[in-house]
Design a protein around this motif. Structure first.
Motif, PDB file in Angstrom:
ATOM      1  N   VAL A   1       0.844  -1.207   0.000  1.00 50.55           N
ATOM      2  CA  VAL A   1       0.000   0.000   0.000  1.00 50.55           C
ATOM      3  C   VAL A   1       0.873   1.248   0.000  1.00 50.55           C
ATOM      4  CG1 VAL A   1      -1.633   1.346   1.379  1.00 50.55           C
ATOM      5  CG2 VAL A   1      -1.977  -1.132   1.084  1.00 50.55           C
ATOM      6  N   LEU A   2       1.949   1.211   0.813  1.00 45.21           N
ATOM      7  CA  LEU A   2       2.842   2.357   0.874  1.00 45.21           C
ATOM      8  C   LEU A   2       3.512   2.605  -0.483  1.00 45.21           C
ATOM      9  CD1 LEU A   2       3.830   4.369   3.105  1.00 45.21           C
ATOM     10  CD2 LEU A   2       5.915   3.033   3.174  1.00 45.21           C
ATOM     11  N   LEU A   3       3.971   1.537  -1.123  1.00 46.03           N
ATOM     12  CA  LEU A   3       4.547   1.656  -2.467  1.00 46.03           C
ATOM     13  C   LEU A   3       3.539   2.322  -3.396  1.00 46.03           C
ATOM     14  CD1 LEU A   3       6.478  -1.598  -3.531  1.00 46.03           C
ATOM     15  CD2 LEU A   3       7.297   0.427  -2.365  1.00 46.03           C
ATOM     16  N   PHE A   4       2.299   1.880  -3.257  1.00 42.94           N
ATOM     17  CA  PHE A   4       1.251   2.403  -4.124  1.00 42.94           C
ATOM     18  C   PHE A   4       1.047   3.906  -3.899  1.00 42.94           C
ATOM     19  CE2 PHE A   4      -3.163   3.189  -5.370  1.00 42.94           C
ATOM     20  CZ  PHE A   4      -3.124   2.692  -6.674  1.00 42.94           C
ATOM     21  N   LEU A   5       1.110   4.333  -2.644  1.00 45.02           N
ATOM     22  CA  LEU A   5       0.979   5.760  -2.338  1.00 45.02           C
ATOM     23  C   LEU A   5       2.076   6.567  -3.032  1.00 45.02           C
ATOM     24  CD1 LEU A   5       0.099   5.916   1.499  1.00 45.02           C
ATOM     25  CD2 LEU A   5      -1.431   5.996  -0.474  1.00 45.02           C
ATOM     26  N   TYR A   6       3.315   6.083  -2.914  1.00 43.53           N
ATOM     27  CA  TYR A   6       4.423   6.801  -3.538  1.00 43.53           C
ATOM     28  C   TYR A   6       4.300   6.801  -5.056  1.00 43.53           C
ATOM     29  CZ  TYR A   6       7.047   7.795   0.686  1.00 43.53           C
ATOM     30  OH  TYR A   6       7.440   8.313   1.887  1.00 43.53           O
ATOM     31  N   LEU A   7       3.892   5.640  -5.580  1.00 41.40           N
ATOM     32  CA  LEU A   7       3.737   5.550  -7.030  1.00 41.40           C
ATOM     33  C   LEU A   7       2.668   6.552  -7.499  1.00 41.40           C
ATOM     34  CD1 LEU A   7       4.567   4.116  -9.619  1.00 41.40           C
ATOM     35  CD2 LEU A   7       2.766   2.427  -9.205  1.00 41.40           C
ATOM     36  N   SER A   8       1.583   6.654  -6.719  1.00 39.09           N
ATOM     37  CA  SER A   8       0.510   7.595  -7.060  1.00 39.09           C
ATOM     38  C   SER A   8       1.039   9.021  -7.081  1.00 39.09           C
ATOM     39  CB  SER A   8      -0.631   7.506  -6.043  1.00 39.09           C
ATOM     40  OG  SER A   8      -1.070   6.175  -5.947  1.00 39.09           O
ATOM     41  N   LEU A   9       1.829   9.364  -6.034  1.00 41.59           N
ATOM     42  CA  LEU A   9       2.375  10.710  -5.949  1.00 41.59           C
ATOM     43  C   LEU A   9       3.227  11.030  -7.178  1.00 41.59           C
ATOM     44  CD1 LEU A   9       2.968  13.276  -4.143  1.00 41.59           C
ATOM     45  CD2 LEU A   9       5.036  12.061  -3.449  1.00 41.59           C
TER      46      LEU A   9
END
Lengths: 593, 373
Positions: B284-292
């Motif tokens: 989920v954290l990876l996904f947050l950064y990827l989204s940013l």
């Protein structure tokens, strides 16, 4: 928008690359957390948890009367936390510990690389003075710690050392042995004697503390604790007073003494001289001390009572006499004439008394230890019958005590000769065997057993190192007639108490002692002991029991290069038996029943 | 300044919420990483200080968003000059930490000028490239490098702050690539790159401090040095791996508070997070950064001018590099370069700089329709 199309495409391409990079990270996460997760979970637990074993207080060893023979004592050692190594002033530390610099550096370098947070033990077995000195200067050496283990004080020093034994650090092989699996890694375990034999009982069950530690190995909190269970005490059959007096009687002679209670099989004294101080081991023997012990020509570490075997000499005539009477090749009236020797083919077998004993019967032959009489008995019996009787009395095999790795002695017969020497048996060898020479060999312990069985009239008891709470059942009753024992015992009484007896040196006005002397030849021909250098002198034997009427103690004494049995060992026998009689009398007075 | 209604309507709430979320997760993780191993024990107040910094950062972000980023373009060279001045200042007055001189002490707090400088550099190069007509030719490539990049890189290596120096080089090449390299310049860049790798590698190695060499050696051979950097990497892998799928649970991790993990609240914050939240949380954290980052790239495509586009790309690229290098390091697939995880690692300057950078992103996106401001 002013951004041109090509630039926008490149940004898009960068986006794809970035998504791919995230994919790489996600795959790596998957690998670490899902595929190898269990493994890492385990490592993180091992990181965090330490299981510290807590040695149980060791059981105390008492003598048969309840006198403690050992005491648990604190054992101090100093170690340093490996985290603090960098800031250590090595020369000053070496000074403080009075160690030389190189061996201190070696200790530090040789530390456990597997567990680098484990404190490094620098010096063992500190004296209270050293402890005080280190504690006073500890603030100069951060990470230096004095810790305490439990070791033993052997209250009687060298007395009974071979029987009591000592503690030591487990050796390489013991570390791997599953028997020692739950022993804390640097606890002491029994390495010799009763300490070793009864280690499992004395040791108790070590406790366990599961603690949480941080990366520096500091204890954060206790998660669970299993208290240790104290080891059980044991009560040896040995009587420390008797042991002490027997050893005093030995003086500086080299040899062994084994004393047994004929009515129970309890081993009440076990002497092996020279002895050693078990306290040396218990406080961590220094290399120099060990070198001294192991290189001593007199082998103080050898348990001469069980680990050395010699021809039993004339003491073996007891066996030959019993065999002859039982097999009917002779009775108490059978007479043989001794004129100093017997001829067999071209060989001449001499009696120790070159002038000859004249005509004598069994009783007199025992009393005066006539060799020719027993040559004749041997000739009549044949070696296999002698051997069969010897084995009935436990000769030629190990006792099964397992106190030490004992010698089994040797009782030869025709079969043995054929198998081992690939030669037939010769009659001359029977002559030698009949008087306990030649191939025949026995340990002092075995001869004490023989004497005990003769004394109690044929009852074989399991030898016991521990004091028995109740009278034990004999293992077997030998199929030997009481008259035979009576005849032999009366002969043994005569040895000590009649005119011309070879054991008169053991005669006591206090108690009727029975016995048999023996001399084991060291070199081929017999010589008069006093004028021969000690190392060529014969070994002296004396087996005895007392009182004649109702035997309370049976013993064997062996003295290396002692010369003639009667002269050398007789006084020791007398002193030991008298000491025991006094002890017995006192006990009976104290406990009237 | 009057707040425009359109400014609120077009405000990039997605980016804003993403970074606030990351910062909050970061503070929670800092709390867990620095807590006393025994519940109730004393603990340092890193998490509180980071919280204060978060408020300060939000204020800065709002300030940044409230005026048009065109001002950044106008002030670019002034800012650049100020940045170079700061780098020089730190060389002479900076205080040392961990064998490097990176900090300026400002009395109540100290900060790392290199954290600020990378933003100033981005603004400057974006302006310079946006004013360049057509593709970057060989000559303008060299000129750009010598004028804007060489001096700060040399100053950073001198500190030494290898991470930021490499970072600047990467930003430089990525920016000129996005701007568009002339074919000959492209060929030259690739050729020089290929030929000079071993040569530069040698000079590079000779110029490294011992601790930097150790890091590289330890990366290639973690077992060679179990108590040094290699030890850090293996303890980080243990922390992350032991999280398994679901994690040990918040405040249940042990690698950080028990001090097995070094730099637990700064460079290795991701390890602490992954230990407690497992694969699920990390993903989920990876996904947050990827989204940013993808949002930032989208901003680059939608920006109203080339300056905004280049700047948005540069900022997104910088986030990517920092994120990938930091997380890659904790996962043991990148060398230890001492790069913080944006928005989560403890450190005021870094948090503030990243919020300002994100503020610029928001600014660019929010004003993407304002052609004639």
């Amino acid at each position: 928008m002013s951004t041109d199309g090509r630039s926008s495409e490149k940004v898009l391409a960068a986006g794809y690359i970035i998504v791919a990079l995230f994919f790489v990270l996600a795959i790596r996460l998957w690998q670490l957390q899902i595929l190898e997760g269990d493994e890492y979970r385990k490592i993180s637990e091992e990181n965090r948890l330490r299981i510290v074993r807590v040695a149980a207080p060791r059981g105390i060893i008492y003598d048969r009367n309840g006198t403690p023979l050992v005491r648990n004592t604190p054992y101090y050692y100093v170690s340093i936390n490996s985290q603090n190594l960098r800031n250590i002033d090595v020369p000053a530390l070496a000074d403080l510990l009075s160690m030389d610099r190189d061996s201190l550096i070696e200790k530090i370098k040789g530390r456990n690389q597997q567990n680098k947070y484990e404190p490094i033990r620098l010096k063992d077995g500190l004296s209270m003075k050293e402890v005080a000195r280190i504690e006073a200067r500890r603030s100069d050496f951060p990470g230096l710690e004095v810790d305490v283990d439990v070791s033993r004080d052997y209250l009687f020093g060298e007395t009974g050392a071979h029987l009591i034994g000592y503690l030591g650090k487990p050796n390489r092989f013991q570390y791997k042995n599953p028997d020692f699996r739950d022993v804390p890694s640097d606890a002491f375990i029994g390495q010799w004697g009763a300490e070793r034999l009864y280690d499992k009982v004395l040791r108790g069950t070590s406790g366990e503390r599961v603690i949480e530690v941080d990366a520096l190995g500091r204890e954060l909190r206790l998660l669970s604790e299993k208290p240790p269970v104290r080891g059980e005490d044991i009560k040896l059959a040995m009587d420390i007073n008797l042991q002490k007096q027997a050893e005093e009687a030995f003086g500086d002679k080299t040899g062994a003494l084994v004393a047994i209670k004929p009515d129970t099989g309890e081993i009440i004294a076990l002497v092996s001289k020279p002895s050693f101080d078990p306290n040396l081991f218990a406080r961590g023997i220094k290399y120099k001390e060990w070198e001294e012990l192991s290189e001593n020509r007199k082998l103080p570490m050898l348990d001469r009572a069980m680990q050395s075997q010699y021809p039993p000499g004339s003491t073996f005539k007891i066996i030959t006499a019993i065999a002859a009477l039982e097999q009917g090749v002779a009775d108490t009236n059978t007479k043989v004439t001794c004129d100093g020797s017997i001829s067999y083919g071209r060989w001449r077998f001499g009696c120790w008394l070159k002038t000859g004993h004249g005509t004598l019967n069994m009783h007199k032959a025992l009393v005066e230890s006539c060799d020719v009489f027993f040559y004749e008995m041997g000739r009549r019996l044949g070696i296999d019958k002698i051997a069969a009787y010897a084995r009935m009395f436990g000769l030629g095999r190990e006792s099964g005590l397992q106190l030490v790795k004992e010698r089994s002695g040797l009782i030869p017969d025709t079969k043995w000769k054929l198998e081992k020497k690939r030669q037939p048996w010769y009659l001359g060898e029977t002559f030698n065997a009949a008087i306990g020479q030649g191939y025949v060999a026995a340990t002092p312990f075995q001869m004490a057993e023989v004497t005990s069985i003769v004394a109690n009239g044929g009852y074989v008891y399991r030898p016991s190192l521990l004091a028995l709470a109740s009278a034990p059942q004999p293992v077997e009753k030998l199929n030997i007639r009481p008259e035979t024992f009576e005849a032999v015992k009366s002969g043994l009484f005569g040895v000590v108490n009649e005119k011309g007896g070879t054991g008169s040196a053991a005669r006591s006005s206090m108690v009727n002692i029975c016995g048999k002397t023996g001399t084991a030849q060291v070199v081929g021909t017999r010589r008069d002991s006093k004028y021969v250098p000690e190392k060529y002198r014969d070994h002296a034997w004396f087996v005895a029991f007392a009182p004649y009427e109702a035997p309370k103690i049976a013993l064997s004494v062996f003295i290396e290069h002692g010369g003639h049995g009667g002269e050398a060992a007789g006084p020791i026998v007398k002193r030991t038996i008298e000491a025991y009689m006094r002890i017995e009398k006192n006990e009976n007075r104290q406990a009237p029943d | 300044m009057k707040i425009d209604r359109r400014l609120i309507k077009n405000f990039d709430f997605v980016t804003f919420l993403l970074i606030i979320g990351m910062a909050v997760i970061g503070i929670m993780t800092i709390y867990s990483a620095t807590r006393h191993p025994i519940p109730g024990g004393d603990m340092p107040t890193y998490y509180m200080r980071q919280l204060y910094w978060l408020f300060v950062s939000i204020l800065f972000l709002v300030a940044i968003v409230s005026f048009d980023y065109i001002w950044l373009k106008r002030l670019a060279y002034v800012l650049y000059g100020a940045g170079i001045f700061l780098l020089l200042l730190v060389l002479f007055l900076g205080k040392a930490g961990m064998g490097a001189q990176r900090w300026l002490n400002l009395g109540i707090f100290s900060f790392q000028p290199s954290e600020v400088f990378r933003l100033l550099y981005l603004i400057t190069i974006s302006r310079y490239l946006s004013e360049l007509q057509g593709e970057v030719t060989l000559v303008s490539l060299l000129r750009t490098f010598m004028m804007l990049t060489f001096v700060p890189v040399a100053l950073l290596i001198e500190q030494p702050d290898l991470g930021t120096a490499i970072m600047l080089m990467l930003v430089f090449f990525s920016m000129v690539s996005i701007k568009g390299l002339h074919r000959r310049a492209l060929v030259l860049v690739v050729l020089i790159g290929l030929v000079s790798i071993p040569f530069l590698g040698h000079i590079f190695w000779a110029g490294l401090k011992d601790y930097q060499k150790n890091r590289l050696v330890a990366f290639i051979e973690p077992e060679s040095d179990p108590s040094g950097i290699g030890y850090h990497i293996s303890q980080s892998k243990i922390a992350i791996g032991s999280g398994c799928f679901a994690g040990k649970g918040y405040l249940k991790g042990t690698q950080g508070p028990f001090r097995f993990l070094p730099e637990k609240h700064t460079d290795f914050i991701f390890s602490v997070f992954a230990e407690e939240w497992g694969f699920a949380g990390s993903f989920v954290l990876l996904f947050l950064y990827l989204s940013l980052i993808l949002r930032g790239l989208d901003t680059a495509r939608k920006a109203k001018d080339e300056f905004g586009s280049l700047l948005a790309f540069g900022i997104s690229f910088m986030f990517t590099i920092y994120f990938f290098v930091n997380v890659g390091m904790t996962l043991g697939i990148m060398p230890v370069v001492g790069v913080p995880l944006p928005f989560m690692s403890y450190g005021g300057t870094s948090l503030l700089a990243n919020f300002v950078a994100a503020g610029i992103l928001i600014n660019i996106r929010t004003r993407r329709f304002e052609l004639f401001y």
